[in-house]
Design a protein around this motif. Sequence first.
Motif, PDB file in Angstrom:
ATOM      1  N   TYR A  74       0.805  -1.222   0.000  1.00  0.00           N
ATOM      2  CA  TYR A  74       0.000   0.000   0.000  1.00  0.00           C
ATOM      3  C   TYR A  74       0.836   1.270   0.000  1.00  0.00           C
ATOM      4  O   TYR A  74       0.299   2.368   0.124  1.00  0.00           O
ATOM      5  CB  TYR A  74      -0.954   0.002   1.207  1.00  0.00           C
ATOM      6  CG  TYR A  74      -1.867  -1.195   1.192  1.00  0.00           C
ATOM      7  CD1 TYR A  74      -2.939  -1.265   0.303  1.00  0.00           C
ATOM      8  CD2 TYR A  74      -1.626  -2.273   2.023  1.00  0.00           C
ATOM      9  CE1 TYR A  74      -3.758  -2.381   0.259  1.00  0.00           C
ATOM     10  CE2 TYR A  74      -2.443  -3.393   1.997  1.00  0.00           C
ATOM     11  CZ  TYR A  74      -3.512  -3.434   1.114  1.00  0.00           C
ATOM     12  OH  TYR A  74      -4.314  -4.544   1.073  1.00  0.00           O
ATOM     13  N   GLY A  75       2.143   1.133  -0.115  1.00  0.00           N
ATOM     14  CA  GLY A  75       3.008   2.306  -0.139  1.00  0.00           C
ATOM     15  C   GLY A  75       3.006   3.073   1.175  1.00  0.00           C
ATOM     16  O   GLY A  75       3.212   4.284   1.196  1.00  0.00           O
ATOM     17  N   GLN A  76       2.754   2.368   2.274  1.00  0.00           N
ATOM     18  CA  GLN A  76       2.640   3.025   3.570  1.00  0.00           C
ATOM     19  C   GLN A  76       4.033   3.278   4.138  1.00  0.00           C
ATOM     20  O   GLN A  76       4.602   2.466   4.851  1.00  0.00           O
ATOM     21  CB  GLN A  76       1.795   2.184   4.513  1.00  0.00           C
ATOM     22  CG  GLN A  76       1.351   2.952   5.723  1.00  0.00           C
ATOM     23  CD  GLN A  76       0.308   2.191   6.505  1.00  0.00           C
ATOM     24  OE1 GLN A  76       0.346   0.969   6.584  1.00  0.00           O
ATOM     25  NE2 GLN A  76      -0.611   2.927   7.092  1.00  0.00           N
ATOM     26  N   GLY A  77       4.560   4.433   3.786  1.00  0.00           N
ATOM     27  CA  GLY A  77       5.884   4.806   4.244  1.00  0.00           C
ATOM     28  C   GLY A  77       6.094   6.305   4.129  1.00  0.00           C
ATOM     29  O   GLY A  77       5.439   6.985   3.351  1.00  0.00           O
ATOM     30  N   VAL A  78       7.007   6.799   4.931  1.00  0.00           N
ATOM     31  CA  VAL A  78       7.365   8.218   4.952  1.00  0.00           C
ATOM     32  C   VAL A  78       8.883   8.288   5.043  1.00  0.00           C
ATOM     33  O   VAL A  78       9.500   7.468   5.719  1.00  0.00           O
ATOM     34  CB  VAL A  78       6.745   8.926   6.187  1.00  0.00           C
ATOM     35  CG1 VAL A  78       7.111  10.397   6.215  1.00  0.00           C
ATOM     36  CG2 VAL A  78       5.239   8.742   6.222  1.00  0.00           C
ATOM     37  N   PHE A  79       9.494   9.240   4.347  1.00  0.00           N
ATOM     38  CA  PHE A  79      10.931   9.421   4.479  1.00  0.00           C
ATOM     39  C   PHE A  79      11.251  10.899   4.626  1.00  0.00           C
ATOM     40  O   PHE A  79      10.475  11.755   4.257  1.00  0.00           O
ATOM     41  CB  PHE A  79      11.697   8.807   3.301  1.00  0.00           C
ATOM     42  CG  PHE A  79      11.529   9.555   2.004  1.00  0.00           C
ATOM     43  CD1 PHE A  79      12.362  10.615   1.680  1.00  0.00           C
ATOM     44  CD2 PHE A  79      10.533   9.183   1.113  1.00  0.00           C
ATOM     45  CE1 PHE A  79      12.207  11.299   0.492  1.00  0.00           C
ATOM     46  CE2 PHE A  79      10.368   9.858  -0.078  1.00  0.00           C
ATOM     47  CZ  PHE A  79      11.208  10.926  -0.395  1.00  0.00           C
ATOM     48  N   ALA A 109       1.029  11.123  10.136  1.00  0.00           N
ATOM     49  CA  ALA A 109      -0.392  11.354  10.417  1.00  0.00           C
ATOM     50  C   ALA A 109      -1.225  11.160   9.148  1.00  0.00           C
ATOM     51  O   ALA A 109      -2.301  10.553   9.187  1.00  0.00           O
ATOM     52  CB  ALA A 109      -0.597  12.754  10.986  1.00  0.00           C
ATOM     53  N   ARG A 110      -0.726  11.629   8.011  1.00  0.00           N
ATOM     54  CA  ARG A 110      -1.453  11.461   6.746  1.00  0.00           C
ATOM     55  C   ARG A 110      -1.533   9.994   6.330  1.00  0.00           C
ATOM     56  O   ARG A 110      -2.449   9.597   5.616  1.00  0.00           O
ATOM     57  CB  ARG A 110      -0.790  12.286   5.646  1.00  0.00           C
ATOM     58  CG  ARG A 110      -1.078  13.773   5.761  1.00  0.00           C
ATOM     59  CD  ARG A 110      -0.618  14.530   4.526  1.00  0.00           C
ATOM     60  NE  ARG A 110       0.817  14.546   4.347  1.00  0.00           N
ATOM     61  CZ  ARG A 110       1.653  15.399   4.938  1.00  0.00           C
ATOM     62  NH1 ARG A 110       1.189  16.297   5.758  1.00  0.00           N
ATOM     63  NH2 ARG A 110       2.937  15.340   4.694  1.00  0.00           N
ATOM     64  N   MET A 111      -0.549   9.190   6.759  1.00  0.00           N
ATOM     65  CA  MET A 111      -0.510   7.780   6.390  1.00  0.00           C
ATOM     66  C   MET A 111      -1.093   6.878   7.478  1.00  0.00           C
ATOM     67  O   MET A 111      -0.984   5.658   7.385  1.00  0.00           O
ATOM     68  CB  MET A 111       0.937   7.355   6.106  1.00  0.00           C
ATOM     69  CG  MET A 111       1.600   8.115   4.969  1.00  0.00           C
ATOM     70  SD  MET A 111       0.804   7.864   3.384  1.00  0.00           S
ATOM     71  CE  MET A 111       1.314   6.222   2.998  1.00  0.00           C
ATOM     72  N   TYR A 145      24.475  12.478   3.450  1.00  0.00           N
ATOM     73  CA  TYR A 145      23.031  12.595   3.284  1.00  0.00           C
ATOM     74  C   TYR A 145      22.365  11.470   4.064  1.00  0.00           C
ATOM     75  O   TYR A 145      22.752  10.309   3.938  1.00  0.00           O
ATOM     76  CB  TYR A 145      22.657  12.517   1.805  1.00  0.00           C
ATOM     77  CG  TYR A 145      21.184  12.669   1.555  1.00  0.00           C
ATOM     78  CD1 TYR A 145      20.568  13.907   1.690  1.00  0.00           C
ATOM     79  CD2 TYR A 145      20.410  11.583   1.183  1.00  0.00           C
ATOM     80  CE1 TYR A 145      19.212  14.053   1.460  1.00  0.00           C
ATOM     81  CE2 TYR A 145      19.062  11.711   0.948  1.00  0.00           C
ATOM     82  CZ  TYR A 145      18.462  12.955   1.082  1.00  0.00           C
ATOM     83  OH  TYR A 145      17.112  13.093   0.860  1.00  0.00           O
ATOM     84  N   LEU A 146      21.373  11.832   4.863  1.00  0.00           N
ATOM     85  CA  LEU A 146      20.646  10.867   5.690  1.00  0.00           C
ATOM     86  C   LEU A 146      19.233  10.708   5.158  1.00  0.00           C
ATOM     87  O   LEU A 146      18.614  11.675   4.730  1.00  0.00           O
ATOM     88  CB  LEU A 146      20.580  11.351   7.136  1.00  0.00           C
ATOM     89  CG  LEU A 146      21.921  11.701   7.761  1.00  0.00           C
ATOM     90  CD1 LEU A 146      21.731  12.572   8.969  1.00  0.00           C
ATOM     91  CD2 LEU A 146      22.640  10.431   8.114  1.00  0.00           C
ATOM     92  N   ARG A 147      18.690   9.493   5.259  1.00  0.00           N
ATOM     93  CA  ARG A 147      17.338   9.235   4.788  1.00  0.00           C
ATOM     94  C   ARG A 147      16.574   8.477   5.866  1.00  0.00           C
ATOM     95  O   ARG A 147      16.409   7.257   5.790  1.00  0.00           O
ATOM     96  CB  ARG A 147      17.419   8.424   3.495  1.00  0.00           C
ATOM     97  CG  ARG A 147      16.121   8.060   2.793  1.00  0.00           C
ATOM     98  CD  ARG A 147      15.201   9.209   2.464  1.00  0.00           C
ATOM     99  NE  ARG A 147      15.654  10.109   1.455  1.00  0.00           N
ATOM    100  CZ  ARG A 147      15.421  10.017   0.154  1.00  0.00           C
ATOM    101  NH1 ARG A 147      14.763   9.018  -0.336  1.00  0.00           N
ATOM    102  NH2 ARG A 147      15.848  10.944  -0.652  1.00  0.00           N
ATOM    103  N   PRO A 148      16.097   9.165   6.922  1.00  0.00           N
ATOM    104  CA  PRO A 148      15.257   8.480   7.917  1.00  0.00           C
ATOM    105  C   PRO A 148      13.972   7.959   7.258  1.00  0.00           C
ATOM    106  O   PRO A 148      13.325   8.666   6.489  1.00  0.00           O
ATOM    107  CB  PRO A 148      14.943   9.579   8.938  1.00  0.00           C
ATOM    108  CG  PRO A 148      16.030  10.585   8.756  1.00  0.00           C
ATOM    109  CD  PRO A 148      16.360  10.553   7.290  1.00  0.00           C
ATOM    110  N   LEU A 149      13.636   6.721   7.567  1.00  0.00           N
ATOM    111  CA  LEU A 149      12.448   6.065   6.997  1.00  0.00           C
ATOM    112  C   LEU A 149      11.485   5.666   8.101  1.00  0.00           C
ATOM    113  O   LEU A 149      11.897   5.249   9.176  1.00  0.00           O
ATOM    114  CB  LEU A 149      12.845   4.776   6.266  1.00  0.00           C
ATOM    115  CG  LEU A 149      13.841   4.856   5.132  1.00  0.00           C
ATOM    116  CD1 LEU A 149      14.224   3.446   4.689  1.00  0.00           C
ATOM    117  CD2 LEU A 149      13.266   5.630   3.982  1.00  0.00           C
ATOM    118  N   LEU A 150      10.208   5.747   7.793  1.00  0.00           N
ATOM    119  CA  LEU A 150       9.159   5.187   8.634  1.00  0.00           C
ATOM    120  C   LEU A 150       8.334   4.319   7.695  1.00  0.00           C
ATOM    121  O   LEU A 150       7.741   4.827   6.738  1.00  0.00           O
ATOM    122  CB  LEU A 150       8.297   6.294   9.248  1.00  0.00           C
ATOM    123  CG  LEU A 150       7.082   5.856  10.054  1.00  0.00           C
ATOM    124  CD1 LEU A 150       7.500   5.011  11.257  1.00  0.00           C
ATOM    125  CD2 LEU A 150       6.282   7.067  10.504  1.00  0.00           C
TER     126      LEU A 150
END
Length: 166
Positions: A74-79, A109-111, A145-150
């Motif tokens: 479902y593409g449920q992710g945030v970066f 919150a949007r996800m 460069y950092l890429r925090p993921l949720l």
Amino acid sequence: TLFRSLGARCAAVSAPRDAAALGEVDWSCLEGFALIETDFMYVAKCGLDGEWSEGEIVPYGPMQMSPAAGVLNYGQGVFEGMKASRLENGEVVIFRPDANAGRMQDGAARMSMPAPPTEMFIDAVKRTVAANERWVPPPGVGTLYLRPLLIGSGPLLGLPPPPRDT
């Protein structure tokens, strides 16, 4: 101290290191914006109760998850994207990590995902940069460069909140 505040604009992540430690990476061979695997990453998990586990620094590498994970189906992710820079005095700083934490929380919150609290987010970024300090280039050469993921890492069918986020 290892970490000191530089106000709302920056957060320091380490004490100065000597030039020999920076010599471990051949900066002349690294060109442009590219994926270069560092040594470590930070991982924390959150269940349906919204409580985050105590995160930990682990060796950089693959993350195991179910083929039914929310992020895959479902593409449920945030970066987020941010940079760590080395100052002339050798100190490593991150620009406005509190703003990155806020954007991660807004996206979560949007996800319909639980977001890490601001303090946890900033601590995770600082710990990750400190663990990978050798990858922060000298002043004027570039930035790390950092890429925090949720990500919705738990298995689910449909669009309820996933049973686990990472």
